[in-house]
Design an enzyme around this catalytic site. Structure first.
Site: not given
Ligand SMILES: Nc1ncnc2c1ncn2[C@@H]1O[C@H](COP(=O)(O)OP(=O)(O)OP(=O)(O)O)[C@@H](O)[C@H]1O
Length: 288
Positions: A34, A145
């Protein structure tokens, strides 16, 4: 306006949130399941990050239990170096996670931009991680992780562990294959029982990656990475120049026998950490 969550589903028992409670701002990023948006709670003007996950994706990848576990674990944790999950709600198609906003973004970005970190920065982050992990382990949570992509920075450069997708809450030894290859402890590569010491191994991998820019057992193929991990095929390049004390800490963490790895308490007392880590966990010198 979206449907409000029921009391039993809501991640926050004090208030049942809905999309109408938030003003949505710019996208912050895109993950596997997402998107994440900057958002503001309309009444208090409190800034948060809103993570939107499509239910269809959860069904497709059968991650319902994993997500539920991530949400429950992360909501229960309160530590300055662990990203807060304030609550969650859902509508017909989506699940919304109300997260603490990390203004500095991913530590991975800083690492790639600078090539590697200074000893002060690396020690500060390893000390922050050790404190957060000591807290998690005290609550019987193993993260499993930890990698730079799951580490975010706040506006002061303080480290925040995010993404509890692979963590487990257990006092027993675990036997499930998970985690990202380069950061896997030997007992996980061999699919043996593992415990809290897997997180200590990862601290050794991260400390190396912070100081040299790459994880120590990187290889062309997955099979070769596994081989290097199992052999503990560890070497320290001549450049960048890294202190003997830092190498000593890494060597005491990247130990095959989990019971012989340096404990979290001993990491925090290690001379390299004592000498270099900022006591407030703030890396002001980092350009974020
Ligand atoms: N709490 C937050 N504050 C600022 N930026 C965020 C936050 N959470 C996520 N992001 C940004 O949004 C992007 C996507 O986050 P997300 O957690 O969906 O990706 P992910 O690490 O690939 O997780 P998943 O594997 O659960 O999809 C990240 O690259 C990060 O830079």
């Amino acid at each position: 306006m979206s449907k409000k969550s029921t009391e039993s589903d809501a991640g926050n028992t004090e208030k049942q949130w809905s999309l109408a409670d938030f003003e949505i701002g710019r996208p912050l990023g895109k993950g596997k399941f997402g998107r994440v948006y900057l958002a503001r709670e309309a009444k208090s003007k409190y800034i948060v990050a809103l993570k939107v996950i499509f239910k269809e994706q959860i069904e497709k990848y059968k991650i319902h239990h994993q997500l539920r576990r991530e949400m429950e674990i992360q909501t229960s944790l309160r530590h300055p170096n662990i990203l807060r999950l304030f609550g969650w709600f859902h509508d017909n198609e989506r699940i919304f996670l109300i997260l603490e906003y990390a203004h500095g973004g991913e530590l991975y970005g800083v690492l790639k931009q600078n090539g590697h970190l200074t000893e002060q920065q690396a020690a500060t982050y390893i000390a922050s991680l050790s404190q957060a992990l000591a807290y998690c382990h005290g609550k019987c949570v193993i993260h499993r992780d930890i990698k730079p992509e799951n580490l975010l920075l706040d506006h002061e450069g303080r480290l925040k562990i995010a993404d509890f997708g692979w963590s487990v809450q257990s006092s027993n030894k675990r036997k499930t294959m998970c985690g990202t290859l380069d950061y896997l402890a030997p007992e996980m590569v061999e699919n043996r029982d593992h415990d809290y010491a897997v997180d200590n191994w990862t601290l050794g991998i991260l400390c190396y990656e912070f100081l040299y820019g790459n994880p120590p057992f990187e290889a062309e193929s997955q099979k070769d990475t596994f081989k290097r991990i199992l052999k503990i095929d560890l070497s320290f390049p001549l450049t960048p120049n890294v202190s003997e004390e830092a190498k000593n800490l890494i060597s005491q963490l990247l130990v095959k026998d989990p019971s012989k790895r340096l404990s979290i308490e001993k990491i925090m007392q290690h001379p390299w950490i004592v000498k270099n880590a900022d006591p407030k966990g703030v890396c002001a010198s980092i350009d974020i």
